[in-house]
Enzyme design. Structure first.
Site, PDB file in Angstrom:
ATOM      1  N   CYS A  42     -71.690  11.962 -11.496  1.00 26.43           N
ATOM      2  CA  CYS A  42     -71.122  10.656 -11.167  1.00 26.43           C
ATOM      3  C   CYS A  42     -72.199   9.649 -10.805  1.00 26.43           C
ATOM      4  O   CYS A  42     -73.329  10.004 -10.509  1.00 26.43           O
ATOM      5  CB  CYS A  42     -70.199  10.776  -9.946  1.00 26.43           C
ATOM      6  SG  CYS A  42     -68.797  11.874 -10.161  1.00 26.43           S
ATOM      7  N   CYS A  46     -68.993   6.236  -7.257  1.00 25.32           N
ATOM      8  CA  CYS A  46     -67.748   6.860  -7.685  1.00 25.32           C
ATOM      9  C   CYS A  46     -66.770   6.994  -6.517  1.00 25.32           C
ATOM     10  O   CYS A  46     -67.145   7.389  -5.415  1.00 25.32           O
ATOM     11  CB  CYS A  46     -68.014   8.239  -8.291  1.00 25.32           C
ATOM     12  SG  CYS A  46     -66.542   8.944  -9.061  1.00 25.32           S
ATOM     13  N   CYS A  73     -68.309  11.937 -15.404  1.00 23.32           N
ATOM     14  CA  CYS A  73     -67.047  11.687 -14.717  1.00 23.32           C
ATOM     15  C   CYS A  73     -66.237  10.660 -15.504  1.00 23.32           C
ATOM     16  O   CYS A  73     -66.770   9.656 -15.963  1.00 23.32           O
ATOM     17  CB  CYS A  73     -67.345  11.156 -13.319  1.00 23.32           C
ATOM     18  SG  CYS A  73     -65.904  10.594 -12.398  1.00 23.32           S
ATOM     19  N   CYS A  76     -65.801   7.181 -12.987  1.00 23.30           N
ATOM     20  CA  CYS A  76     -66.875   6.187 -12.819  1.00 23.30           C
ATOM     21  C   CYS A  76     -67.690   5.968 -14.085  1.00 23.30           C
ATOM     22  O   CYS A  76     -68.524   5.064 -14.134  1.00 23.30           O
ATOM     23  CB  CYS A  76     -67.785   6.574 -11.653  1.00 23.30           C
ATOM     24  SG  CYS A  76     -68.788   8.051 -11.925  1.00 23.30           S
TER      25      CYS A  76
END
Length: 192
Positions: A42, A46, A73, A76
């Site tokens: 991330c 995030c 992810c 994000c």
């Protein structure tokens, strides 16, 4: 091997850990963090549930994270490339198969996979034909059937081993899924 700064809690610089906890966007693009238990990486900003610090690894680039087989992810979007929904559904199934013994809610599953509960529910059902909750129950029932057929463990113990805190609730679910009580199922499967 990619350029990682940290593997466990003692090695993560405090400023980076605080950035993860506070979703600090000022660090975005400077470094990324991966969560070893989910295999997802991330941006520092995030909004996903904060990971356990001992499971965090720091990467200088998204490519470093990907080279160590971490996936971006979906919340994000730390990398240009995004995983197709089919791959996310596969990861959800694998996570459920690995963690079915735990209390799994849609919210918990979404946090673990870095998806919104709405997206997870909708995408999982579209691709698999069942909801995450139905799939969790299916896996639990399969495991319970194996244990009932191959062991003499009490039904209460089996209920706990497949993720049910309440044996009566387990028995009701089991009978709904198989048409037999756990004891009847065991009797049918363990006949000489």
């Amino acid at each position: 091997m990619g350029n990682t700064e940290a593997v466990n809690a003692g090695n993560i610089p405090e400023d980076k850990w605080l950035a993860v906890l506070s979703n600090d966007s000022s660090y975005d693009g400077q470094w990324y963090y991966g969560v070893t238990t989910t295999g997802i990486f991330c941006r520092p900003s995030c909004k996903s549930k904060p990971p356990n610090r001992s499971h965090v690894r720091i990467f200088q680039t998204a490519s470093d994270a990907e080279s160590e087989l971490f996936r971006p992810c979906k919340r994000c979007k730390p990398a240009e490339r995004h995983l197709p929904d089919e791959e996310w559904a596969t990861h959800a199934r694998v996570y459920i198969q690995t963690h079915y013994r735990e209390p799994l809610t849609l919210s918990h599953l979404a946090d673990a996979l870095h998806l919104s509960p709405y997206h997870l529910q909708r995408t999982f059902k579209r691709l698999t034909g069942s909801t995450p909750a139905a799939y969790i129950q299916q896996i639990r029932m399969q495991e319970a059937m194996k244990l009932l057929a191959s062991t003499n463990l009490p039904v209460t113990d089996i209920a706990g081993q497949v993720g049910y805190a309440n044996a009566a609730h387990f028995a009701t679910r089991f009978q709904g899924a198989t048409g037999l009580t756990p004891t009847q199922y065991r009797g049918e499967k363990q006949k000489p």
